[in-house]
Design an enzyme around this catalytic site. Sequence first.
Site, PDB file in Angstrom:
ATOM      1  N   GLU A 304       0.831  -1.194   0.000  1.00 57.80           N
ATOM      2  CA  GLU A 304       0.000   0.000   0.000  1.00 57.80           C
ATOM      3  C   GLU A 304       0.872   1.253   0.000  1.00 57.80           C
ATOM      4  OE1 GLU A 304      -4.034   1.523   2.244  1.00 57.80           O
ATOM      5  OE2 GLU A 304      -2.382   0.881   3.475  1.00 57.80           O
ATOM      6  N   GLY A 477       3.670   1.740  10.784  1.00 59.65           N
ATOM      7  CA  GLY A 477       3.349   1.173  12.096  1.00 59.65           C
ATOM      8  C   GLY A 477       2.776  -0.218  11.949  1.00 59.65           C
ATOM      9  N   ALA A 478       1.933  -0.403  10.935  1.00 63.96           N
ATOM     10  CA  ALA A 478       1.329  -1.701  10.644  1.00 63.96           C
ATOM     11  C   ALA A 478       0.647  -1.609   9.289  1.00 63.96           C
ATOM     12  CB  ALA A 478       0.334  -2.095  11.732  1.00 63.96           C
ATOM     13  N   MET A 479       0.279  -2.779   8.748  1.00 58.68           N
ATOM     14  CA  MET A 479      -0.405  -2.831   7.457  1.00 58.68           C
ATOM     15  C   MET A 479      -1.442  -3.926   7.499  1.00 58.68           C
ATOM     16  SD  MET A 479      -0.960  -1.795   4.448  1.00 58.68           S
ATOM     17  CE  MET A 479      -2.161  -2.535   3.348  1.00 58.68           C
ATOM     18  N   GLU A 480      -2.670  -3.604   7.019  1.00 60.53           N
ATOM     19  CA  GLU A 480      -3.836  -4.466   7.208  1.00 60.53           C
ATOM     20  C   GLU A 480      -3.998  -5.553   6.165  1.00 60.53           C
ATOM     21  OE1 GLU A 480      -5.348  -0.777   4.870  1.00 60.53           O
ATOM     22  OE2 GLU A 480      -3.912  -1.192   6.468  1.00 60.53           O
ATOM     23  N   ASN A 481      -2.927  -6.041   5.543  1.00 57.45           N
ATOM     24  CA  ASN A 481      -3.055  -7.091   4.543  1.00 57.45           C
ATOM     25  C   ASN A 481      -4.059  -8.137   5.015  1.00 57.45           C
ATOM     26  OD1 ASN A 481      -0.575  -5.971   3.272  1.00 57.45           O
ATOM     27  ND2 ASN A 481       0.420  -6.920   5.026  1.00 57.45           N
ATOM     28  N   GLU A 513      -5.896  -2.149  12.857  1.00 57.79           N
ATOM     29  CA  GLU A 513      -5.672  -3.053  11.724  1.00 57.79           C
ATOM     30  C   GLU A 513      -6.768  -4.116  11.614  1.00 57.79           C
ATOM     31  OE1 GLU A 513      -3.537  -2.035   9.660  1.00 57.79           O
ATOM     32  OE2 GLU A 513      -2.785  -0.539  11.076  1.00 57.79           O
ATOM     33  N   HIS A 516      -9.769  -2.780   9.898  1.00 57.85           N
ATOM     34  CA  HIS A 516      -9.584  -2.721   8.443  1.00 57.85           C
ATOM     35  C   HIS A 516     -10.055  -3.995   7.745  1.00 57.85           C
ATOM     36  CE1 HIS A 516      -7.781   0.985   7.264  1.00 57.85           C
ATOM     37  NE2 HIS A 516      -6.734   0.882   8.060  1.00 57.85           N
ATOM     38  N   GLU A 535      -9.294   4.606   6.345  1.00 55.76           N
ATOM     39  CA  GLU A 535      -8.493   5.012   7.500  1.00 55.76           C
ATOM     40  C   GLU A 535      -9.288   5.764   8.558  1.00 55.76           C
ATOM     41  OE1 GLU A 535      -5.858   3.656   7.902  1.00 55.76           O
ATOM     42  OE2 GLU A 535      -5.144   3.099   5.914  1.00 55.76           O
TER      43      GLU A 535
END
Length: 1074
Positions: A304, A477-481, A513, A516, A535
């Site tokens: 992303e 910080g993080a990613m919502e894959n 996350e 999301h 977001e």
Amino acid sequence: MDPFDSNSTDRANLPRNMIENSMFEEEPDVVDLAKDSTAFPTFPALDPDEVVYEPRSSRLLVRGLGENDMDDDEEDCESSARLLGMSFMNRSSAHRSSSSPYTRQAPPRSCSRPSARTMVVCVLILVIVASMTMVLYFLPGCTFTKTGCPKANKTTPFEPVYPVSTNGELFPWAQMRLPQSIHPLSYELTLNPDLTNMTFTGNTVISMLVYHNTNRIVLHSANLNITKATFKLGDGKARDVTVLEYKPRQQIAIKFPEDLKVGQHCVLTLDYFANLSHTYDGFYNSSYTDKDGNKRVLAATQFEPLSARKAFPCFDEPAFKATFMIKISRQQNYTTLSNMPKAKTTKLSNGLLQDEFEKTSVNMSTYLVAFIVANFTPINKTVSETLVSVYSVPEKKEHTDYALDTASKLLDFYNNFFEIKYPLKKLGEYSHTLVPFTHRLFILLRLCFLFTPFYTVQYSPSSFLSDLVAIPDFLAGAMENWGLITFRETSLLVGKDSSPLEKQVVASVIAHELAHQWFGNLVTMSWWNDLWLNEGFATYMQYMSLQTLLPQLDIGNLFLAVRFRALDKDALNSSHAVSTEVNTPEQVEEMFDSVSYEKGASILLMLNASLPGDQQFRKGIIQYLTQFNGSNTDTDDLWNSLTQVEVSAHHQNISEMMSSWTSQKGFPLVNVIRKGDEVTLTQEHFLLTSDNATHTSSLWNIPVTYVNDNCSLAPECRQVFTLKTKSETLKVPESVKWLKLNYKNTGFYIVNYGDEGWTALVDALSNNVSVLTSEDRASLIHNIFALSRLGRVSFKQVLNLLRYMSNETETSPVTEALLQLNRIYQLLNKRQEQDLVARMSKYIVHQFGSLMSSQSWGEEESVSKQELRSAVLETACSLNHENCTQQAKALFKQYVESNGTVRIPGDLQQVVFTVAAQSKEDWETLFNIYAHATYDAEKRKMLLSLASTQDARSIVWILKAGLKGDFIPTQELPLVINTVCNGFAGYLFAWDFIQNNWDQLIEKFPVGSFAIQRIIKATTSQFSTQAHLDQVQGFFSSLKERGSQMRSVQEALETIRLNQRWMERIIPTLQQWL
């Protein structure tokens, strides 16, 4: 992170009925291109992705053309020429219906010479045709658009409509957004990473459906070397095709001699190789040092917003959803993870293992695809038929328990709240039996004859699964894959002795996350202009869920603080609407800011607070998720879903109310004027840079809430008044002494009470600090500082309000007041106003001295008290409050002498380490401890403390080390720069550093990214002089395409001007009253 461009995907992919053309004065001819006709010659069909606007000076109506329009500056001249040609040819009476009322009917007769009038008309038509042909020939860059042709640029040659691809051929597409003619249905990805040479090879098979007749396929690819491409149409044979590439837009294309037809299925297969990325996006390499000091390498992804194209060729836009089936090869000492679970593992002839993952059970956008090759260790538990796992490097497995417990609780909460179960199906543990028996026999025979071993391991089903993975080297910080959520280690791992404040940070990120998985993954915005739908919702749900589920974390104080910061940013002219136009990759990156996140969450809070009861909002979002399950949406879809849900007799058009909050930037200032029992409320745009804000035309539909001195604390005291127009009046009893608007600051606006209103509120707080809630007291403090910057209240009024602070003990008002005063202190310090700096320091200590002295230095369980203590003591020690610095030094000495066995409370570590770092000897001691520390949250505090030093040589070293990335992770560089800038000795070093190393910075962090935004803000936000303004403006204007057009640059320049104006305004007051 849009008032939509001409190729916006929210438009229906249907033929446009008409293109209006008014070239002739008489009534229009109608040419129906959707029907075969022998009455006039046929012309090549227009690709619906390329239909352009004709000038409004003509009025030919053409039916049967496509819907998707091109951008004005990129329209197709050839298409325009075709339309003009048709308009002239159809003027001929020979091709008209005999019944046409607009055609003179010649009497029946044999061939004769045309009349003089006819000859003149024909000559005139020929002249016009010749003229238009010459215009099109000599002005190839001019296209018929709504706005007409731009003036010629005599200094640069005209660019062709279509760009030139890498092989010299014309690239058949000229827009950032992809055409809508082809949509992917499924991807089959085979990836072979080489973690020794840091390269990978890949094979991508894309099954597609033709939506419109077209002779090309255009998709994304970045830094991939394509070695072979084949194309198969329907059941036909696959054939080799040539791939064209246009690198500036990261696009590739295949052209065909004949059109692909609507409804046809086709398959594109691409082989390629590439280097693993050395930055933090795409398919990138990472490393860490294990407990034995050995370097361990791994590969992970971060796609992303625009980086899936760096790992595999794809339609890399949110609306192009498809299914994915992924295969990854690896060495035997590694494991692989992806969105779905493993279906089987096969040993390849080269000795590697290939893990094949199940096909995704849902359609996904490309930015949600993820895969990891590493040697991580999991812990897991099952919640509501979902197996939740938390992965980390083996040495940190003991730090994953809190994350697993929190994620499990939150997943169960969201399942119930949304009334939609976690939707992504995955599999669990594998079976150790090899299948079938014939495979076992085959393996045995191969071994006997010394053939290369080959086997397959299959995995048994285990319902649904969600993986949370801590990656050692991760920028975001993080990613919502979907199904494979990735985190920084500091955002997921918590030690057993960690403070509640550290747990609050981890819980907040996990809650965001996991939200999301519904908002963003299940229902996705159509384009990045509506990033807030992802977001803003995830941010709102993060706070709402934790307030309900884990009230002991006191998350309300944090939510209030971030709403204040969102107001600060949105008060700038350089801000943007929540839903705003996005046309370049840099603009996409810049959408990831506090407007999309915190303002988005704030207006959702305001909406929920304004609705009757507590169920309409929840039912509305359930309807939204249910109705658009698996689809893409825009902002109007959300408002319509909420409007459709009516749970009370009081029906409110939410779409009408909320569009004013998402379609225009900024927020309102509500002015209060009271005369007897009448209270007049007026609204205007709160815009710091405008001296005439009252004259702007912006209006908001404002749900104004208020309380008064008769009832001010309980929720039942709250009254609501809707302010829709410029000015409206409400009635209150004359006995009411004061009004406080925006109860608990749930609304996204600022209030000015006028001189009398502010005086009444100050008197009330001076008499009884508890007459208002702590949120309302914090709101008054924030508002009056903001109004001081705007010039609507004097700084003397600010100081009058702050007199009551000596009796304040609650976290939110104290932390907000300290933040605002520290901001002024830093500006004065950087202007070298040393006399005022000393007086400001004395004033802060006087106002908060009793609170500073009363703080304990032992363990504290309350998160709110930890937040208060941390803020108060950090300020006290930074101002060299003697008691504070002595306590901090003593605690650090105990920590060092005990070899770390005497623990410093988590919320005090930053204070203690920062004080230690001001001594050269203790700086070196802290540096050595940092080098051997393993717990990430504690190590990060040590790093920031090291960066707070005032020693010039140490500052230069730590900045260079952060850029190099060997000893200090480059992912921490933005935070290091921010800390350096807070010191008097460091801020100019940091400004020089980014000027000298800009090209290296944008190699590591994309232009417009949150990291670059943060670096720019950190290095410029404390400037307040004309000299610094000129420097900043000169540097960024010299960057051109390397960053000069970023919104964050405009924000920086605006902030410096505002700082300059504010300092000039308040310095005389400070000199008089401090």
